[in-house]
Design a protein around this motif. Structure first.
Motif, PDB file in Angstrom:
ATOM      1  N   PRO A  70       0.807   9.266   2.853  1.00 17.10           N
ATOM      2  CA  PRO A  70       0.984   7.920   3.423  1.00 17.10           C
ATOM      3  C   PRO A  70       1.918   7.045   2.601  1.00 17.10           C
ATOM      4  O   PRO A  70       1.499   6.041   2.009  1.00 17.10           O
ATOM      5  CB  PRO A  70      -0.447   7.372   3.438  1.00 17.10           C
ATOM      6  N   GLY A  71       3.190   7.416   2.560  1.00 14.34           N
ATOM      7  CA  GLY A  71       4.163   6.650   1.808  1.00 14.34           C
ATOM      8  C   GLY A  71       5.167   5.957   2.711  1.00 14.34           C
ATOM      9  O   GLY A  71       4.972   5.838   3.932  1.00 14.34           O
ATOM     10  N   LEU A  72       6.283   5.524   2.134  1.00 12.77           N
ATOM     11  CA  LEU A  72       7.308   4.819   2.910  1.00 12.77           C
ATOM     12  C   LEU A  72       7.985   5.731   3.921  1.00 12.77           C
ATOM     13  O   LEU A  72       8.388   5.277   4.994  1.00 12.77           O
ATOM     14  CB  LEU A  72       8.360   4.234   1.969  1.00 12.77           C
ATOM     15  N   ARG A  82       0.822  -1.217   0.000  1.00  8.88           N
ATOM     16  CA  ARG A  82       0.000   0.000   0.000  1.00  8.88           C
ATOM     17  C   ARG A  82       0.851   1.260   0.000  1.00  8.88           C
ATOM     18  O   ARG A  82       0.465   2.274  -0.593  1.00  8.88           O
ATOM     19  CB  ARG A  82      -0.922   0.006   1.235  1.00  8.88           C
ATOM     20  N   ARG A  83       1.991   1.220   0.654  1.00  3.83           N
ATOM     21  CA  ARG A  83       2.808   2.432   0.824  1.00  3.83           C
ATOM     22  C   ARG A  83       3.802   2.669  -0.311  1.00  3.83           C
ATOM     23  O   ARG A  83       4.037   3.816  -0.706  1.00  3.83           O
ATOM     24  CB  ARG A  83       3.575   2.354   2.151  1.00  3.83           C
ATOM     25  N   LEU A  84       4.407   1.604  -0.826  1.00  3.34           N
ATOM     26  CA  LEU A  84       5.461   1.760  -1.837  1.00  3.34           C
ATOM     27  C   LEU A  84       4.974   2.458  -3.101  1.00  3.34           C
ATOM     28  O   LEU A  84       5.680   3.346  -3.613  1.00  3.34           O
ATOM     29  CB  LEU A  84       6.070   0.400  -2.171  1.00  3.34           C
ATOM     30  N   PRO A  85       3.808   2.103  -3.660  1.00  7.37           N
ATOM     31  CA  PRO A  85       3.364   2.813  -4.872  1.00  7.37           C
ATOM     32  C   PRO A  85       3.196   4.316  -4.666  1.00  7.37           C
ATOM     33  O   PRO A  85       3.414   5.103  -5.600  1.00  7.37           O
ATOM     34  CB  PRO A  85       2.024   2.139  -5.208  1.00  7.37           C
ATOM     35  N   VAL A  86       2.801   4.733  -3.458  1.00  5.62           N
ATOM     36  CA  VAL A  86       2.625   6.157  -3.177  1.00  5.62           C
ATOM     37  C   VAL A  86       3.967   6.882  -3.285  1.00  5.62           C
ATOM     38  O   VAL A  86       4.093   7.915  -3.954  1.00  5.62           O
ATOM     39  CB  VAL A  86       1.999   6.365  -1.789  1.00  5.62           C
ATOM     40  N   THR A  87       4.980   6.333  -2.616  1.00  7.83           N
ATOM     41  CA  THR A  87       6.305   6.948  -2.659  1.00  7.83           C
ATOM     42  C   THR A  87       6.904   6.909  -4.063  1.00  7.83           C
ATOM     43  O   THR A  87       7.477   7.897  -4.532  1.00  7.83           O
ATOM     44  CB  THR A  87       7.244   6.243  -1.666  1.00  7.83           C
ATOM     45  N   LEU A  88       6.766   5.780  -4.748  1.00  8.49           N
ATOM     46  CA  LEU A  88       7.328   5.667  -6.090  1.00  8.49           C
ATOM     47  C   LEU A  88       6.652   6.626  -7.065  1.00  8.49           C
ATOM     48  O   LEU A  88       7.310   7.174  -7.965  1.00  8.49           O
ATOM     49  CB  LEU A  88       7.192   4.234  -6.602  1.00  8.49           C
ATOM     50  N   SER A  89       5.345   6.836  -6.905  1.00  5.29           N
ATOM     51  CA  SER A  89       4.658   7.762  -7.805  1.00  5.29           C
ATOM     52  C   SER A  89       5.213   9.170  -7.679  1.00  5.29           C
ATOM     53  O   SER A  89       5.291   9.915  -8.668  1.00  5.29           O
ATOM     54  CB  SER A  89       3.159   7.758  -7.515  1.00  5.29           C
ATOM     55  N   ILE A  90       5.629   9.551  -6.471  1.00  5.54           N
ATOM     56  CA  ILE A  90       6.197  10.879  -6.252  1.00  5.54           C
ATOM     57  C   ILE A  90       7.649  10.928  -6.706  1.00  5.54           C
ATOM     58  O   ILE A  90       8.067  11.849  -7.431  1.00  5.54           O
ATOM     59  CB  ILE A  90       6.092  11.259  -4.762  1.00  5.54           C
ATOM     60  N   VAL A  91       8.437   9.933  -6.312  1.00  2.24           N
ATOM     61  CA  VAL A  91       9.868   9.940  -6.608  1.00  2.24           C
ATOM     62  C   VAL A  91      10.128   9.769  -8.102  1.00  2.24           C
ATOM     63  O   VAL A  91      10.982  10.467  -8.682  1.00  2.24           O
ATOM     64  CB  VAL A  91      10.587   8.848  -5.796  1.00  2.24           C
ATOM     65  N   VAL A  92       9.422   8.846  -8.747  1.00  2.00           N
ATOM     66  CA  VAL A  92       9.627   8.625 -10.182  1.00  2.00           C
ATOM     67  C   VAL A  92       9.222   9.862 -10.975  1.00  2.00           C
ATOM     68  O   VAL A  92       9.912  10.270 -11.921  1.00  2.00           O
ATOM     69  CB  VAL A  92       8.837   7.391 -10.656  1.00  2.00           C
ATOM     70  N   THR A  93       8.098  10.479 -10.585  1.00  3.93           N
ATOM     71  CA  THR A  93       7.687  11.713 -11.260  1.00  3.93           C
ATOM     72  C   THR A  93       8.731  12.808 -11.070  1.00  3.93           C
ATOM     73  O   THR A  93       9.088  13.520 -12.024  1.00  3.93           O
ATOM     74  CB  THR A  93       6.325  12.191 -10.719  1.00  3.93           C
ATOM     75  N   ALA A  94       9.220  12.953  -9.847  1.00  8.49           N
ATOM     76  CA  ALA A  94      10.248  13.963  -9.576  1.00  8.49           C
ATOM     77  C   ALA A  94      11.521  13.664 -10.351  1.00  8.49           C
ATOM     78  O   ALA A  94      12.163  14.586 -10.884  1.00  8.49           O
ATOM     79  CB  ALA A  94      10.539  14.024  -8.082  1.00  8.49           C
ATOM     80  N   ALA A  95      11.912  12.392 -10.441  1.00 11.54           N
ATOM     81  CA  ALA A  95      13.130  12.036 -11.180  1.00 11.54           C
ATOM     82  C   ALA A  95      12.968  12.318 -12.673  1.00 11.54           C
ATOM     83  O   ALA A  95      13.908  12.802 -13.331  1.00 11.54           O
ATOM     84  CB  ALA A  95      13.454  10.563 -10.958  1.00 11.54           C
ATOM     85  N   PHE A  96      11.787  12.037 -13.217  1.00 11.57           N
ATOM     86  CA  PHE A  96      11.556  12.297 -14.643  1.00 11.57           C
ATOM     87  C   PHE A  96      11.611  13.796 -14.941  1.00 11.57           C
ATOM     88  O   PHE A  96      12.262  14.220 -15.894  1.00 11.57           O
ATOM     89  CB  PHE A  96      10.201  11.724 -15.053  1.00 11.57           C
ATOM     90  N   ILE A  97      10.930  14.585 -14.115  1.00 13.06           N
ATOM     91  CA  ILE A  97      10.944  16.038 -14.318  1.00 13.06           C
ATOM     92  C   ILE A  97      12.344  16.583 -14.103  1.00 13.06           C
ATOM     93  O   ILE A  97      12.811  17.472 -14.842  1.00 13.06           O
ATOM     94  CB  ILE A  97       9.935  16.719 -13.371  1.00 13.06           C
ATOM     95  N   ASN A  98      13.039  16.054 -13.104  1.00 13.73           N
ATOM     96  CA  ASN A  98      14.410  16.479 -12.835  1.00 13.73           C
ATOM     97  C   ASN A  98      15.304  16.223 -14.042  1.00 13.73           C
ATOM     98  O   ASN A  98      16.085  17.094 -14.459  1.00 13.73           O
ATOM     99  CB  ASN A  98      14.936  15.729 -11.611  1.00 13.73           C
ATOM    100  N   ALA A  99      15.176  15.033 -14.635  1.00 14.89           N
ATOM    101  CA  ALA A  99      15.993  14.690 -15.798  1.00 14.89           C
ATOM    102  C   ALA A  99      15.662  15.580 -16.988  1.00 14.89           C
ATOM    103  O   ALA A  99      16.563  16.072 -17.683  1.00 14.89           O
ATOM    104  CB  ALA A  99      15.780  13.225 -16.163  1.00 14.89           C
TER     105      ALA A  99
END
Length: 313
Positions: A263-265, A93-110
């Motif tokens: 509610p993430g990791l 339940r928690r991992l997808p929440v964090t990954l959705s934020i981090v992956v989006t941030a990493a893509f925009i960052n790149a």
């Protein structure tokens, strides 16, 4: 290429085993007061001993480790001590929440870093200096301070975006995008500096090579030289920094999730550490290291595709 892939995967598996071993020794070696924290300060010695036996932490540490490894290889990370459910279910339940934020941030960052780095390298002059100043300013602002500032400006003052909460992307794509805008912004701004500067330096080196002058002499369009040839040569260095930034984004997400009540990791880690829920903490370590190894392996494969010389190392 196949040999390179096998070596990268094998290296990741060894790294996972090493980190999990040290992580287990770290978190499970300090469980003396876990039962007392769960039962309260008024708990009797008999109640504490009974709970220790129920949790299995009264056994030798090596025996606990052997049992944990045996269950973990089957996908069972145990049960949470301070809440209902298994560790695997909680992480699911928690991992997808964090990954959705981090992956989006990493893509925009790149994306933003590549545009800024290329612009600074190609145009130079005032544009180069301005981009470097903006990047350094963004790098110097802490995530937590920037997150609080964004809440004050865009939530409390302007009322444009929600200050807290998270909407799953499966529930509403638009609602999810609105709920992660401020957290992603807080993560992205601090990570742009290092990646954009790496892209800038790599692009300047690539554009100064003899083969670039040869392409220009043959009449190849400048856009093709920049984005098709020079950028591919600059890609390995930029991706290496981006992989480090991804790890930093995971760490920054722990702070950002606390600020925006997501509610993430990160929120789970803080809560479990306070409550002494050791199996959940161990589960977070396993999840995080798997994500980091997976991302680094993918980046290594992209580097090998972009630069065949990497496959020889």
């Amino acid at each position: 290429m196949l040999r390179y892939i096998v070596v990268r995967i094998a290296f990741g598996a060894v790294l996972l085993a090493v980190v999990c071993t040290f992580g287990f020794l770290l978190v499970f070696s300090g469980t003396e007061r876990v039962a007392l924290n769960i039962l309260g300060q008024s708990a009797s010695e008999a109640d504490i001993a009974a709970l220790n036996a129920k949790l299995g932490i009264d056994r030798p540490l090596l025996v606990q480790y052997q049992d944990w490894v045996g269950d973990a290889v089957r996908g069972d990370l145990g049960n949470a001590w301070t809440t209902t459910g298994t560790v695997t279910e909680i992480l699911g339940r928690r991992l997808p929440v964090t990954l959705s934020i981090v992956v989006t941030a990493a893509f925009i960052n790149a994306l933003v870093s590549a545009l800024l780095g290329i612009t600074a390298a190609v145009r130079g002059g005032i544009a180069d200096r301005l981009i470097q100043i903006v990047s350094v300013v963004g790098f110097s602002i802490p995530n937590f301070w920037l997150g609080l500032l964004l809440v004050v400006v865009f939530s409390l003052t302007l009322g444009w975006l929600p200050a807290t909460g998270h909407v799953p992307i499966t529930t509403s794509t638009l609602g999810w995008a609105v709920s992660v805008t401020l957290p992603v912004t807080a993560l992205v701004l601090s990570g742009i500096a290092s990646v954009s500067q790496q892209v800038r330096g790599a692009m300047i080196d690539a554009l100064g090579q003899d083969w670039v002058r040869t392409l220009r002499a043959r009449g190849v369009p400048e856009g093709s030289i920049c984005y098709r040839h020079a950028l591919r040569n600059a890609l390995p260095a930029a991706l290496t920094v981006l992989s480090v930034q991804f790890v930093a984004l995971l760490g920054g997400a722990a702070v950002v999730e606390q600020i925006f009540a997501i509610p993430g990791l990160g929120e789970l880690t803080v809560r479990s550490a306070i409550a002494g829920d050791v199996p959940v903490l161990m589960g977070v370590i396993v999840a995080m290291i798997i994500v980091v190894i997976t991302v680094n392996t993918l980046i290594d494969l992209i580097n090998a595709w972009a630069n065949p010389k990497v496959r020889l190392t």
